[in-house]
Design a protein around this motif. Structure first.
Motif, PDB file in Angstrom:
ATOM      1  N   LYS A   1      70.907  82.021  30.095  1.00 39.56           N
ATOM      2  CA  LYS A   1      69.440  81.778  29.707  1.00 39.56           C
ATOM      3  C   LYS A   1      69.292  83.572  29.084  1.00 39.56           C
ATOM      4  O   LYS A   1      69.310  84.447  29.830  1.00 39.56           O
ATOM      5  N   ASN A   2      68.727  83.517  27.847  1.00 40.70           N
ATOM      6  CA  ASN A   2      68.563  84.824  27.262  1.00 40.70           C
ATOM      7  C   ASN A   2      69.458  85.902  27.347  1.00 40.70           C
ATOM      8  O   ASN A   2      69.402  87.135  27.902  1.00 40.70           O
ATOM      9  N   PRO A   3      70.669  85.724  27.059  1.00 41.88           N
ATOM     10  CA  PRO A   3      71.565  86.699  27.302  1.00 41.88           C
ATOM     11  C   PRO A   3      71.430  88.077  26.446  1.00 41.88           C
ATOM     12  O   PRO A   3      71.089  87.894  25.191  1.00 41.88           O
ATOM     13  N   ILE A   4      71.619  89.306  27.087  1.00 39.38           N
ATOM     14  CA  ILE A   4      71.571  90.463  26.274  1.00 39.38           C
ATOM     15  C   ILE A   4      73.010  91.237  26.206  1.00 39.38           C
ATOM     16  O   ILE A   4      73.568  91.425  27.412  1.00 39.38           O
ATOM     17  N   GLY A   5      73.209  91.634  25.032  1.00 39.05           N
ATOM     18  CA  GLY A   5      74.571  92.612  24.759  1.00 39.05           C
ATOM     19  C   GLY A   5      75.939  91.850  25.197  1.00 39.05           C
ATOM     20  O   GLY A   5      76.777  92.749  25.230  1.00 39.05           O
ATOM     21  N   TYR A   6      76.032  90.557  24.966  1.00 37.21           N
ATOM     22  CA  TYR A   6      77.236  89.849  24.968  1.00 37.21           C
ATOM     23  C   TYR A   6      78.088  89.840  23.817  1.00 37.21           C
ATOM     24  O   TYR A   6      77.479  90.011  22.797  1.00 37.21           O
ATOM     25  N   ALA A   7      79.479  90.270  23.941  1.00 32.11           N
ATOM     26  CA  ALA A   7      80.325  90.019  22.717  1.00 32.11           C
ATOM     27  C   ALA A   7      80.567  88.403  22.407  1.00 32.11           C
ATOM     28  O   ALA A   7      81.060  87.723  22.887  1.00 32.11           O
ATOM     29  N   MET A   8      79.847  88.061  21.444  1.00 33.41           N
ATOM     30  CA  MET A   8      79.882  86.518  21.157  1.00 33.41           C
ATOM     31  C   MET A   8      80.209  86.530  19.476  1.00 33.41           C
ATOM     32  O   MET A   8      79.573  87.171  18.864  1.00 33.41           O
ATOM     33  N   GLU A   9      81.107  85.807  18.963  1.00 37.39           N
ATOM     34  CA  GLU A   9      81.398  85.681  17.641  1.00 37.39           C
ATOM     35  C   GLU A   9      80.656  84.683  17.029  1.00 37.39           C
ATOM     36  O   GLU A   9      80.010  84.660  15.915  1.00 37.39           O
ATOM     37  N   GLN A  10      80.240  83.643  17.751  1.00 37.96           N
ATOM     38  CA  GLN A  10      79.368  82.516  17.588  1.00 37.96           C
ATOM     39  C   GLN A  10      78.331  82.335  18.472  1.00 37.96           C
ATOM     40  O   GLN A  10      78.759  82.260  19.922  1.00 37.96           O
ATOM     41  N   ALA A  11      77.341  81.973  18.225  1.00 30.97           N
ATOM     42  CA  ALA A  11      76.188  81.340  19.316  1.00 30.97           C
ATOM     43  C   ALA A  11      76.031  79.745  19.506  1.00 30.97           C
ATOM     44  O   ALA A  11      76.055  79.299  18.337  1.00 30.97           O
ATOM     45  N   SER A  12      76.328  79.336  20.721  1.00 32.42           N
ATOM     46  CA  SER A  12      76.182  77.889  20.839  1.00 32.42           C
ATOM     47  C   SER A  12      74.901  77.744  21.638  1.00 32.42           C
ATOM     48  O   SER A  12      74.678  78.322  22.816  1.00 32.42           O
ATOM     49  N   VAL A  13      74.030  77.019  21.434  1.00 26.72           N
ATOM     50  CA  VAL A  13      72.795  76.812  22.072  1.00 26.72           C
ATOM     51  C   VAL A  13      73.137  75.426  22.952  1.00 26.72           C
ATOM     52  O   VAL A  13      73.448  74.467  22.336  1.00 26.72           O
ATOM     53  N   SER A  14      71.908  75.011  24.048  1.00 26.25           N
ATOM     54  CA  SER A  14      72.013  73.924  24.687  1.00 26.25           C
ATOM     55  C   SER A  14      70.459  73.862  25.123  1.00 26.25           C
ATOM     56  O   SER A  14      69.980  74.926  25.529  1.00 26.25           O
ATOM     57  N   TRP A  15      70.069  72.624  25.552  1.00 25.32           N
ATOM     58  CA  TRP A  15      69.089  72.363  26.377  1.00 25.32           C
ATOM     59  C   TRP A  15      68.911  71.015  26.908  1.00 25.32           C
ATOM     60  O   TRP A  15      69.913  70.281  26.745  1.00 25.32           O
ATOM     61  N   ILE A  16      68.010  70.943  27.890  1.00 27.19           N
ATOM     62  CA  ILE A  16      67.748  69.271  28.521  1.00 27.19           C
ATOM     63  C   ILE A  16      66.496  69.115  28.195  1.00 27.19           C
ATOM     64  O   ILE A  16      65.419  69.717  28.178  1.00 27.19           O
ATOM     65  N   ALA A  17      66.397  67.793  27.692  1.00 24.77           N
ATOM     66  CA  ALA A  17      65.107  66.971  27.205  1.00 24.77           C
ATOM     67  C   ALA A  17      64.749  66.049  28.243  1.00 24.77           C
ATOM     68  O   ALA A  17      65.562  65.175  28.575  1.00 24.77           O
ATOM     69  N   GLU A  18      63.852  66.067  28.998  1.00 27.29           N
ATOM     70  CA  GLU A  18      63.360  65.194  30.025  1.00 27.29           C
ATOM     71  C   GLU A  18      61.929  64.322  29.659  1.00 27.29           C
ATOM     72  O   GLU A  18      61.098  64.982  28.916  1.00 27.29           O
ATOM     73  N   SER A  19      62.026  63.061  29.859  1.00 25.64           N
ATOM     74  CA  SER A  19      61.058  62.312  29.378  1.00 25.64           C
ATOM     75  C   SER A  19      60.613  61.081  30.168  1.00 25.64           C
ATOM     76  O   SER A  19      61.659  60.555  30.742  1.00 25.64           O
ATOM     77  N   GLN A  20      59.559  60.574  30.381  1.00 26.25           N
ATOM     78  CA  GLN A  20      59.085  59.233  31.066  1.00 26.25           C
ATOM     79  C   GLN A  20      59.346  58.264  29.975  1.00 26.25           C
ATOM     80  O   GLN A  20      59.194  57.160  30.236  1.00 26.25           O
ATOM     81  N   GLN A  21      58.942  58.519  28.732  1.00 32.67           N
ATOM     82  CA  GLN A  21      58.804  57.398  27.650  1.00 32.67           C
ATOM     83  C   GLN A  21      60.379  57.354  27.003  1.00 32.67           C
ATOM     84  O   GLN A  21      60.410  55.820  26.470  1.00 32.67           O
ATOM     85  N   SER A  22      60.960  58.134  26.764  1.00 29.48           N
ATOM     86  CA  SER A  22      62.074  57.938  25.980  1.00 29.48           C
ATOM     87  C   SER A  22      63.426  58.032  26.887  1.00 29.48           C
ATOM     88  O   SER A  22      63.364  58.575  28.011  1.00 29.48           O
ATOM     89  N   THR A  23      64.649  57.244  26.504  1.00 30.10           N
ATOM     90  CA  THR A  23      65.670  57.186  27.432  1.00 30.10           C
ATOM     91  C   THR A  23      66.911  58.041  26.929  1.00 30.10           C
ATOM     92  O   THR A  23      67.705  58.418  27.360  1.00 30.10           O
ATOM     93  N   ARG A  24      66.688  58.483  25.484  1.00 29.91           N
ATOM     94  CA  ARG A  24      67.473  59.525  24.782  1.00 29.91           C
ATOM     95  C   ARG A  24      67.049  60.080  23.803  1.00 29.91           C
ATOM     96  O   ARG A  24      66.029  59.830  23.162  1.00 29.91           O
ATOM     97  N   GLN A  25      67.499  61.269  23.303  1.00 26.17           N
ATOM     98  CA  GLN A  25      67.207  62.125  22.198  1.00 26.17           C
ATOM     99  C   GLN A  25      67.634  61.514  21.162  1.00 26.17           C
ATOM    100  O   GLN A  25      68.796  61.153  20.763  1.00 26.17           O
ATOM    101  N   GLU A  26      66.578  61.235  20.137  1.00 28.44           N
ATOM    102  CA  GLU A  26      66.930  60.795  18.660  1.00 28.44           C
ATOM    103  C   GLU A  26      67.509  61.904  17.815  1.00 28.44           C
ATOM    104  O   GLU A  26      68.591  61.839  17.304  1.00 28.44           O
ATOM    105  N   LYS A  27      66.970  63.095  17.694  1.00 28.20           N
ATOM    106  CA  LYS A  27      67.174  64.280  16.889  1.00 28.20           C
ATOM    107  C   LYS A  27      66.611  65.350  17.365  1.00 28.20           C
ATOM    108  O   LYS A  27      65.368  65.258  18.300  1.00 28.20           O
ATOM    109  N   ALA A  28      67.034  66.518  17.006  1.00 26.00           N
ATOM    110  CA  ALA A  28      66.496  67.908  17.470  1.00 26.00           C
ATOM    111  C   ALA A  28      66.634  68.910  16.309  1.00 26.00           C
ATOM    112  O   ALA A  28      67.559  68.761  15.500  1.00 26.00           O
ATOM    113  N   GLN A  29      65.642  69.658  16.334  1.00 28.24           N
ATOM    114  CA  GLN A  29      65.600  70.534  15.094  1.00 28.24           C
ATOM    115  C   GLN A  29      65.524  71.953  15.763  1.00 28.24           C
ATOM    116  O   GLN A  29      64.789  72.169  16.435  1.00 28.24           O
TER     117      GLN A  29
END
Length: 163
Positions: free
Chosen positions: A12-40
């Protein structure tokens, strides 16, 4: 829908790490949907997300690699909008990650012992008096243990750094 657990390279919000490439992730929670269609995912150099560096749509929410060339000592901001298969959508909070020095030259004033008695491990202490500043980043390296205090107060709860 709610977006939680936004992380860059599993942190979560890393500072000062040696990274060649950034990879992001998240969790989407919903009462209405059962899966994520797309993300931007939007990536910017400012917290207001006005100067967008990258914008891309993804189908997955784990290990999404950002195809941007990371610069040393730079803070990047990102947010994600998710659309669910039930028609709902959500936008995450603004997250950030900050790259370390990477291959840039390390400049500064080295604090070294006098090594008069090489039979003991030296204790090095340096007091600095710096005028008021708005923002600063301190990079510490050493061949032993260290801790940092500012105005007599430790800045973190780690012991035996950098181990």
């Amino acid at each position: 829908m709610n977006i939680t657990h936004c992380k860059t390279n599993h942190i979560k919000n890393p500072i000062g790490y040696a990274m060649e490439q950034a990879s992001v992730s998240w969790i989407a929670e919903s009462q209405q949907s059962t899966r994520q269609e797309k993300a931007q995912v939007l990536v910017a150099l400012d917290a207001n997300m006005k100067h967008i560096l990258h914008c891309e749509e993804f189908a997955q929410s784990t290990g999404t690699k950002l195809p941007i060339k990371l610069q040393p000592r730079t803070r990047y901001y990102w947010t994600v909008q998710v659309w669910g298969n039930g028609g709902d959508t959500a936008v995450s909070e603004i997250n950030f990650f900050e790259t370390g020095k990477r291959q840039s030259k390390l400049e500064g004033h080295w604090i070294t012992p006098s090594w008069e008695d090489q039979s003991i491990s030296p204790y090095i202490r340096k007091e600095l008096h710096i005028p008021a500043v708005r923002k600063a980043r301190l990079y510490i390296t050493g061949l032993g243990l260290y801790w940092l205090e500012i105005n007599g107060k430790r800045v973190c709860d780690e012991y035996f750094a950098p181990g």
